[in-house]
Design an enzyme around this catalytic site. Structure first.
Site, PDB file in Angstrom:
ATOM      1  N   VAL A 192     -24.012   1.830  54.468  1.00  0.00           N
ATOM      2  CA  VAL A 192     -22.787   1.510  55.226  1.00  0.00           C
ATOM      3  C   VAL A 192     -21.575   2.256  54.653  1.00  0.00           C
ATOM      4  O   VAL A 192     -20.642   2.607  55.368  1.00  0.00           O
ATOM      5  CB  VAL A 192     -22.519  -0.023  55.202  1.00  0.00           C
ATOM      6  N   GLY A 225     -19.753  -6.382  52.854  1.00  0.00           N
ATOM      7  CA  GLY A 225     -20.948  -6.916  52.194  1.00  0.00           C
ATOM      8  C   GLY A 225     -21.035  -8.432  52.311  1.00  0.00           C
ATOM      9  O   GLY A 225     -22.075  -8.987  52.693  1.00  0.00           O
ATOM     10  N   ALA A 283     -19.884  -6.813  47.244  1.00  0.00           N
ATOM     11  CA  ALA A 283     -19.570  -8.165  47.735  1.00  0.00           C
ATOM     12  C   ALA A 283     -18.154  -8.197  48.288  1.00  0.00           C
ATOM     13  O   ALA A 283     -17.456  -9.209  48.208  1.00  0.00           O
ATOM     14  CB  ALA A 283     -19.750  -9.178  46.609  1.00  0.00           C
ATOM     15  N   GLY A 284     -17.708  -7.081  48.840  1.00  0.00           N
ATOM     16  CA  GLY A 284     -16.376  -7.004  49.454  1.00  0.00           C
ATOM     17  C   GLY A 284     -16.438  -7.514  50.884  1.00  0.00           C
ATOM     18  O   GLY A 284     -17.283  -8.344  51.228  1.00  0.00           O
ATOM     19  N   ARG A 291     -10.066   4.637  50.678  1.00  0.00           N
ATOM     20  CA  ARG A 291      -9.179   5.739  50.311  1.00  0.00           C
ATOM     21  C   ARG A 291      -7.826   5.186  49.868  1.00  0.00           C
ATOM     22  O   ARG A 291      -7.220   4.387  50.562  1.00  0.00           O
ATOM     23  CB  ARG A 291      -9.012   6.654  51.533  1.00  0.00           C
ATOM     24  N   HIS A 331     -20.377   9.763  62.096  1.00  0.00           N
ATOM     25  CA  HIS A 331     -19.425   8.658  62.156  1.00  0.00           C
ATOM     26  C   HIS A 331     -18.066   9.216  61.785  1.00  0.00           C
ATOM     27  O   HIS A 331     -17.819   9.555  60.664  1.00  0.00           O
ATOM     28  CB  HIS A 331     -19.859   7.578  61.163  1.00  0.00           C
TER      29      HIS A 331
HETATM   30  N1  LIG Z   1     -20.426   2.772  58.409  1.00  0.00           N
HETATM   31  C1  LIG Z   1     -19.496   2.066  59.003  1.00  0.00           C
HETATM   32  O1  LIG Z   1     -19.450   1.989  60.231  1.00  0.00           O
HETATM   33  C2  LIG Z   1     -18.497   1.324  58.162  1.00  0.00           C
HETATM   34  C3  LIG Z   1     -17.709   0.307  58.719  1.00  0.00           C
HETATM   35  C4  LIG Z   1     -16.835  -0.389  57.885  1.00  0.00           C
HETATM   36  C5  LIG Z   1     -16.724  -0.063  56.539  1.00  0.00           C
HETATM   37  N2  LIG Z   1     -17.483   0.967  56.050  1.00  0.00           N
HETATM   38  C6  LIG Z   1     -17.427   1.334  54.639  1.00  0.00           C
HETATM   39  O2  LIG Z   1     -18.074   0.316  53.878  1.00  0.00           O
HETATM   40  C7  LIG Z   1     -17.559   0.334  52.531  1.00  0.00           C
HETATM   41  C8  LIG Z   1     -17.172  -1.081  52.142  1.00  0.00           C
HETATM   42  O3  LIG Z   1     -16.065  -1.530  52.898  1.00  0.00           O
HETATM   43  P1  LIG Z   1     -15.382  -2.948  52.545  1.00  0.00           P
HETATM   44  O4  LIG Z   1     -14.327  -3.170  53.559  1.00  0.00           O
HETATM   45  O5  LIG Z   1     -16.413  -3.974  52.316  1.00  0.00           O
HETATM   46  O6  LIG Z   1     -14.710  -2.581  51.133  1.00  0.00           O
HETATM   47  P2  LIG Z   1     -14.319  -3.589  49.969  1.00  0.00           P
HETATM   48  O7  LIG Z   1     -13.381  -2.851  49.090  1.00  0.00           O
HETATM   49  O8  LIG Z   1     -13.929  -4.914  50.535  1.00  0.00           O
HETATM   50  O9  LIG Z   1     -15.711  -3.815  49.175  1.00  0.00           O
HETATM   51  C9  LIG Z   1     -16.334  -2.839  48.410  1.00  0.00           C
HETATM   52  C10 LIG Z   1     -17.004  -3.542  47.233  1.00  0.00           C
HETATM   53  O10 LIG Z   1     -17.793  -2.573  46.512  1.00  0.00           O
HETATM   54  C11 LIG Z   1     -17.754  -2.965  45.159  1.00  0.00           C
HETATM   55  N3  LIG Z   1     -18.174  -1.871  44.272  1.00  0.00           N
HETATM   56  C12 LIG Z   1     -17.489  -0.753  43.909  1.00  0.00           C
HETATM   57  N4  LIG Z   1     -18.222  -0.009  43.054  1.00  0.00           N
HETATM   58  C13 LIG Z   1     -19.394  -0.662  42.878  1.00  0.00           C
HETATM   59  C14 LIG Z   1     -20.558  -0.410  42.112  1.00  0.00           C
HETATM   60  N5  LIG Z   1     -20.662   0.694  41.361  1.00  0.00           N
HETATM   61  N6  LIG Z   1     -21.569  -1.308  42.165  1.00  0.00           N
HETATM   62  C15 LIG Z   1     -21.479  -2.422  42.925  1.00  0.00           C
HETATM   63  N7  LIG Z   1     -20.391  -2.723  43.669  1.00  0.00           N
HETATM   64  C16 LIG Z   1     -19.373  -1.861  43.638  1.00  0.00           C
HETATM   65  C17 LIG Z   1     -16.306  -3.377  44.928  1.00  0.00           C
HETATM   66  O11 LIG Z   1     -16.153  -4.162  43.752  1.00  0.00           O
HETATM   67  C18 LIG Z   1     -16.032  -4.155  46.229  1.00  0.00           C
HETATM   68  O12 LIG Z   1     -16.294  -5.546  46.061  1.00  0.00           O
HETATM   69  C19 LIG Z   1     -16.409   1.350  52.554  1.00  0.00           C
HETATM   70  O13 LIG Z   1     -16.878   2.591  52.082  1.00  0.00           O
HETATM   71  C20 LIG Z   1     -16.053   1.441  54.031  1.00  0.00           C
HETATM   72  O14 LIG Z   1     -15.421   2.664  54.356  1.00  0.00           O
HETATM   73  C21 LIG Z   1     -18.367   1.645  56.836  1.00  0.00           C
END
Ligand SMILES: NC(=O)c1ccc[n+]([C@@H]2O[C@H](COP(=O)([O-])OP(=O)(O)OC[C@H]3O[C@@H](n4cnc5c(N)ncnc54)[C@H](O)[C@@H]3O)[C@@H](O)[C@H]2O)c1
Length: 309
Positions: free
Chosen positions: A119, A15, A11-12, A83, A176
């Protein structure tokens, strides 16, 4: 007929924004899941309270319990760590692999017929983990990256030529990361390849900006990474799946000989419909494009090898 159900894990930034887009479009009921207590419940309630103003009837709830995700049509996996200073790329890889494995095992058990959209980064390697943890066939484990990368490419093309984004089309292949392969020959404005509209050095500059698109946003934000465009990319995929639109979109899928690659998740154009990845859309590559694609696939293979160690 019951509305479709989408579970969004994490839910970051990505999400929550994805959940908001899906609910506000009325595409599906959304269950937001996170490991942090109260976070998904709070964001879910807040979004539900916007419904009377934005006018949709989708139910949006938050939970820490996978029982509430049961029988989802689509599971979007965004949970993971960013990271941290001092953390190596391999550290991040193994930490996020642990998180993705744990959440996918629980979510797949609750929704054995769902389609998983991954993602979490490093994207292609996390798709391998999700496929392994779910036991799902390759048609139902799909990574989001190419849609974002090609949206970035389209943005830069439209800005460069002063045209509507709507009339741009872009093609991006490969893993990616900085080895992705923007295919300018197949990237067009109103059907005309950009290689015929721009000098070679400008085409090259747009390709490079696309390949560094994520880093450009991170450098500006200082903390955190892009989420508005990534969430829009996830939405486009989920919509094509749930509405069976058969959109041809660049996604990370497990290749089984297509494009000369076997047993690796790499970004290629695919047809997305109600069955998930319904077809790999193979295209001819020049020798130069093929070797860039293979280099990109090699980078994915190295990450997967770290996980197997
Ligand atoms: N594929 C793509 O093109 C793309 C683009 C943007 C971001 N991303 C990736 O998406 C991911 C999320 O990015 P973000 O900006 O939302 O990060 P964020 O830190 O805002 O959110 C991540 C969330 O995951 C939760 N989390 C961690 N461990 C967990 C678990 N075991 N169970 C449930 N929830 C858990 C955290 O509490 C947090 O709320 C990152 O890995 C980022 O690199 C990928």
């Amino acid at each position: 007929m019951a509305r479709n159900k989408v579970t969004v894990i994490g839910a970051g930034n990505v999400g929550a924004t994805t959940a908001q887009r899906i609910a506000e479009a009325g595409l599906a009921d959304v269950v937001l899941v996170d490991i942090v207590e109260g976070l998904p419940q709070g964001k879910g309630l807040d979004m539900a309270e916007a419904a009377p103003v934005v006018l949709h009837d989708a139910r949006i709830t938050g939970t820490n319990d996978y029982a509430e995700t049961a029988d989802s049509d689509v599971i979007v996996v965004t949970s993971g760590l960013a990271r941290q200073p001092g953390m190596s790329r391999d550290d991040l890889l193994t930490k996020n692999a642990g998180i993705v494995r744990a959440v996918v095992e629980q979510a797949a058990k609750a929704s054995p017929d769902a389609i998983i959209v991954v993602v979490t980064n490093p994207l292609d390697a996390m798709c391998h983990v999700a496929m392994d943890a779910s036991g799902f066939p390759r048609e139902r484990v799909i990574g989001m990256a190419g849609v974002l990368d090609s949206a970035r490419f389209r943005t830069f093309i439209a800005q460069e030529l002063g045209v509507s984004v709507e009339d741009t089309h872009a093609f991006v292949l490969g893993g990616h990361g900085d080895t992705m392969v923007p295919l300018s020959r197949y990237s067009t404005v109103a059907g005309v390849p950009i290689t015929e509209l721009l000098p070679a050095d400008r085409v090259r500059a747009l390709e490079e900006r696309t390949a560094n698109g994520g880093a450009e946003v991170v450098a500006l934000l200082k903390t955190g990474s892009a989420f508005y465009a990534p969430a829009a990319g996830v939405f486009e995929m989920v919509e094509s799946i749930l509405l069976d639109r058969k959109r041809v979109l660049p996604c990370a899928v497990m290749l089984r000989g297509e494009f000369g690659i076997d047993g690796l998740f790499v970004g290629v154009p695919v047809v997305l419909g109600r069955a998930g990845m319904e077809r790999v859309f193979e295209i001819d590559l020049t020798d130069e494009e093929r070797s860039a694609f293979q280099r990109s696939a090699e980078a994915v293979r190295e990450l997967v090898a770290v996980l197997d160690r």
